[in-house]
Design a protein around this motif. Structure first.
Motif, PDB file in Angstrom:
ATOM      1  N   LYS A 128       0.851  -1.189   0.000  1.00 21.95           N
ATOM      2  CA  LYS A 128       0.000   0.000   0.000  1.00 21.95           C
ATOM      3  C   LYS A 128       0.887   1.241   0.000  1.00 21.95           C
ATOM      4  CE  LYS A 128      -2.166  -0.966   3.821  1.00 21.95           C
ATOM      5  NZ  LYS A 128      -1.614  -2.280   4.148  1.00 21.95           N
ATOM      6  N   THR A 129       0.377   2.309  -0.582  1.00 20.69           N
ATOM      7  CA  THR A 129       1.104   3.573  -0.570  1.00 20.69           C
ATOM      8  C   THR A 129       1.033   4.197   0.827  1.00 20.69           C
ATOM      9  OG1 THR A 129      -0.805   4.930  -1.168  1.00 20.69           O
ATOM     10  CG2 THR A 129       0.486   3.957  -2.985  1.00 20.69           C
ATOM     11  N   PHE A 130       1.804   5.254   1.026  1.00 23.23           N
ATOM     12  CA  PHE A 130       1.735   5.993   2.280  1.00 23.23           C
ATOM     13  C   PHE A 130       0.316   6.484   2.536  1.00 23.23           C
ATOM     14  CE2 PHE A 130       1.833  10.208   4.336  1.00 23.23           C
ATOM     15  CZ  PHE A 130       2.363   9.850   5.572  1.00 23.23           C
ATOM     16  N   GLY A 131      -0.300   7.082   1.503  1.00 23.65           N
ATOM     17  CA  GLY A 131      -1.667   7.590   1.653  1.00 23.65           C
ATOM     18  C   GLY A 131      -2.654   6.488   2.007  1.00 23.65           C
ATOM     19  N   ASP A 132      -2.529   5.336   1.350  1.00 23.85           N
ATOM     20  CA  ASP A 132      -3.411   4.206   1.665  1.00 23.85           C
ATOM     21  C   ASP A 132      -3.272   3.804   3.129  1.00 23.85           C
ATOM     22  OD1 ASP A 132      -4.344   4.033  -0.934  1.00 23.85           O
ATOM     23  OD2 ASP A 132      -2.857   2.539  -1.542  1.00 23.85           O
ATOM     24  N   THR A 133      -2.023   3.786   3.600  1.00 23.65           N
ATOM     25  CA  THR A 133      -1.763   3.375   4.979  1.00 23.65           C
ATOM     26  C   THR A 133      -2.325   4.391   5.962  1.00 23.65           C
ATOM     27  OG1 THR A 133       0.289   2.354   4.178  1.00 23.65           O
ATOM     28  CG2 THR A 133       0.025   2.552   6.558  1.00 23.65           C
ATOM     29  N   VAL A 134      -2.188   5.675   5.636  1.00 24.72           N
ATOM     30  CA  VAL A 134      -2.757   6.722   6.492  1.00 24.72           C
ATOM     31  C   VAL A 134      -4.264   6.543   6.608  1.00 24.72           C
ATOM     32  CG1 VAL A 134      -3.258   9.194   6.656  1.00 24.72           C
ATOM     33  CG2 VAL A 134      -0.950   8.428   6.062  1.00 24.72           C
ATOM     34  N   TYR A 135      -4.942   6.374   5.480  1.00 24.47           N
ATOM     35  CA  TYR A 135      -6.397   6.255   5.509  1.00 24.47           C
ATOM     36  C   TYR A 135      -6.845   4.947   6.154  1.00 24.47           C
ATOM     37  CZ  TYR A 135      -7.280  10.586   3.066  1.00 24.47           C
ATOM     38  OH  TYR A 135      -7.374  11.927   2.768  1.00 24.47           O
ATOM     39  N   GLN A 136      -6.026   3.915   6.064  1.00 25.93           N
ATOM     40  CA  GLN A 136      -6.332   2.674   6.769  1.00 25.93           C
ATOM     41  C   GLN A 136      -6.354   2.910   8.279  1.00 25.93           C
ATOM     42  OE1 GLN A 136      -3.885  -0.907   5.923  1.00 25.93           O
ATOM     43  NE2 GLN A 136      -3.742  -1.149   8.141  1.00 25.93           N
ATOM     44  N   PHE A 137      -5.318   3.602   8.787  1.00 25.07           N
ATOM     45  CA  PHE A 137      -5.279   3.909  10.208  1.00 25.07           C
ATOM     46  C   PHE A 137      -6.431   4.840  10.614  1.00 25.07           C
ATOM     47  CE2 PHE A 137      -0.570   2.840  10.195  1.00 25.07           C
ATOM     48  CZ  PHE A 137      -0.722   1.712  11.009  1.00 25.07           C
ATOM     49  N   MET A 138      -6.747   5.799   9.761  1.00 23.84           N
ATOM     50  CA  MET A 138      -7.862   6.693  10.058  1.00 23.84           C
ATOM     51  C   MET A 138      -9.153   5.908  10.213  1.00 23.84           C
ATOM     52  SD  MET A 138      -6.957   9.891   7.512  1.00 23.84           S
ATOM     53  CE  MET A 138      -8.673  10.376   7.417  1.00 23.84           C
ATOM     54  N   GLY A 139      -9.370   4.929   9.328  1.00 24.38           N
ATOM     55  CA  GLY A 139     -10.571   4.108   9.418  1.00 24.38           C
ATOM     56  C   GLY A 139     -10.601   3.271  10.685  1.00 24.38           C
ATOM     57  N   GLU A 140      -9.452   2.693  11.024  1.00 23.86           N
ATOM     58  CA  GLU A 140      -9.377   1.853  12.221  1.00 23.86           C
ATOM     59  C   GLU A 140      -9.634   2.650  13.491  1.00 23.86           C
ATOM     60  OE1 GLU A 140      -5.533   0.096  12.037  1.00 23.86           O
ATOM     61  OE2 GLU A 140      -6.033  -1.267  10.381  1.00 23.86           O
ATOM     62  N   LEU A 178      -2.139  10.997  14.071  1.00 23.66           N
ATOM     63  CA  LEU A 178      -2.934   9.773  14.149  1.00 23.66           C
ATOM     64  C   LEU A 178      -2.875   9.120  15.531  1.00 23.66           C
ATOM     65  CD1 LEU A 178      -1.957   8.198  10.713  1.00 23.66           C
ATOM     66  CD2 LEU A 178      -4.282   8.832  11.385  1.00 23.66           C
ATOM     67  N   ARG A 179      -1.967   9.601  16.394  1.00 21.80           N
ATOM     68  CA  ARG A 179      -1.760   9.032  17.723  1.00 21.80           C
ATOM     69  C   ARG A 179      -1.422   7.541  17.642  1.00 21.80           C
ATOM     70  NH1 ARG A 179      -3.664  12.577  21.720  1.00 21.80           N
ATOM     71  NH2 ARG A 179      -3.765  10.871  23.224  1.00 21.80           N
ATOM     72  N   LEU A 180      -0.456   7.226  16.791  1.00 23.15           N
ATOM     73  CA  LEU A 180      -0.068   5.831  16.593  1.00 23.15           C
ATOM     74  C   LEU A 180       0.824   5.348  17.718  1.00 23.15           C
ATOM     75  CD1 LEU A 180       0.768   5.801  12.754  1.00 23.15           C
ATOM     76  CD2 LEU A 180      -1.438   5.430  13.897  1.00 23.15           C
ATOM     77  N   ASP A 181       0.812   4.020  17.950  1.00 24.13           N
ATOM     78  CA  ASP A 181       1.785   3.439  18.857  1.00 24.13           C
ATOM     79  C   ASP A 181       3.059   3.123  18.070  1.00 24.13           C
ATOM     80  OD1 ASP A 181       1.449   0.952  17.505  1.00 24.13           O
ATOM     81  OD2 ASP A 181      -0.048   0.263  18.958  1.00 24.13           O
ATOM     82  N   ILE A 182       4.057   2.560  18.736  1.00 21.65           N
ATOM     83  CA  ILE A 182       5.353   2.359  18.083  1.00 21.65           C
ATOM     84  C   ILE A 182       5.259   1.418  16.887  1.00 21.65           C
ATOM     85  CG2 ILE A 182       7.611   1.267  18.382  1.00 21.65           C
ATOM     86  CD1 ILE A 182       7.546   4.105  19.328  1.00 21.65           C
ATOM     87  N   ASP A 183       4.563   0.312  17.035  1.00 19.20           N
ATOM     88  CA  ASP A 183       4.447  -0.637  15.922  1.00 19.20           C
ATOM     89  C   ASP A 183       3.737  -0.001  14.733  1.00 19.20           C
ATOM     90  OD1 ASP A 183       5.763  -2.624  17.320  1.00 19.20           O
ATOM     91  OD2 ASP A 183       3.918  -3.554  18.078  1.00 19.20           O
ATOM     92  N   GLU A 184       2.682   0.743  15.016  1.00 16.20           N
ATOM     93  CA  GLU A 184       1.956   1.419  13.944  1.00 16.20           C
ATOM     94  C   GLU A 184       2.820   2.506  13.308  1.00 16.20           C
ATOM     95  OE1 GLU A 184      -2.581   1.003  15.819  1.00 16.20           O
ATOM     96  OE2 GLU A 184      -1.284   2.694  16.348  1.00 16.20           O
TER      97      GLU A 184
END
Length: 247
Positions: free
Chosen positions: A128-140, A182-188
């Motif tokens: 997935k592209t960077f943008g795809d990954t960003v929107y995936q996290f946004m959805g989650e 996105l307030r991601l954790d380290i793995d994300e």
């Protein structure tokens, strides 16, 4: 910079101890050059040795991936740097028939390192592209684009540009802005960095951001205080947009 609050002074003291404990002199530029050198050595070592067409095809897959896009090249450098720092890799050739993607490559002998590069290419050729990954996290996480770019202190125009699949030249520091937004954790965070062709290092900048995430500091302002106090370049800090503004 304004005078630090007691809370910021406490964060800074903890951070200095954290950086002193983990800081490595190798910064991300050195690591990228190291990864590039490793990749070039692996590919160059086979440039004159292959006689069978099938072996040339394998090498061409690696070269094609390396040349396909800046992000692909950076991902290979990240991977090869990890290879170069891993003690399990031997200097000598390890010739054997290998399995890749469920298929036996009959009659093909090549070094174990090239096999690992080839496996990496096959696994990541359709990432997935960077943008795809960003929107995936946004959805989650149930976040909207305005919520993310406001928290990341990016303009909506910049956020739209960097999440576009055609975006080129995405800065690592900008990826960190989005990670915080996105307030991601380290793995994300590692997953999002890798989607843009980067990895975390033991350089001071990355250590400060790692410390912030591990301690749930998701304020760009507070993080910039820490960065500035330790002599690092601060993250982008765009003024907030109005709530009613369209994305």
């Amino acid at each position: 910079m304004t005078q630090l609050t007691p809370r910021q002074m406490g964060q800074l003291a903890d951070l200095k101890a954290y950086v002193d404990r983990l800081y490595d002199e190798d910064d991300e530029i050195d690591l990228e050059l190291s990864g590039r050198k490793k990749l070039e050595e692996i590919i160059a070592s086979y440039s004159d040795d292959f006689s069978e067409g099938s072996s040339e095809d394998i090498l061409s897959v690696v070269r094609s991936f390396e040349n396909s896009a800046e992000v692909s090249r950076q991902k290979l450098y990240v991977f090869c740097n990890k290879m170069s720092s891993c003690s399990v890799y031997s200097d000598g050739p390890g010739e054997k028939a290998l399995k890749n993607c469920g298929e036996v490559l009959h009659g093909i002998d090549f070094d174990d390192e090239l096999k690992k590069v080839f496996d990496f290419v096959k696994a990541h050729a359709s990432d997935k592209t960077f943008g795809d990954t960003v929107y995936q996290f946004m959805g989650e996480k149930g976040l909207t684009a305005p919520e993310v770019y406001k928290a990341a202190k990016l303009s909506r125009q910049d956020f739209s540009r960097i999440t576009d699949p055609r975006c080129k030249g995405l800065k690592k520091s900008t990826v960190w802005n989005v990670i915080i937004g996105l307030r991601l954790d380290i793995d994300e965070a590692d997953e999002l960095l890798f989607s843009a062709g980067y990895s975390r290092t033991n350089g001071k900048f990355d250590l400060i951001l790692t410390y912030a995430i591990e301690n749930k500091i998701y304020s760009i302002f507070d993080i910039n205080v820490l960065l500035e106090e330790l002599g690092q370049k601060t993250l982008a800090f765009n003024r907030s947009v109005a709530d009613g503004d369209a994305f």
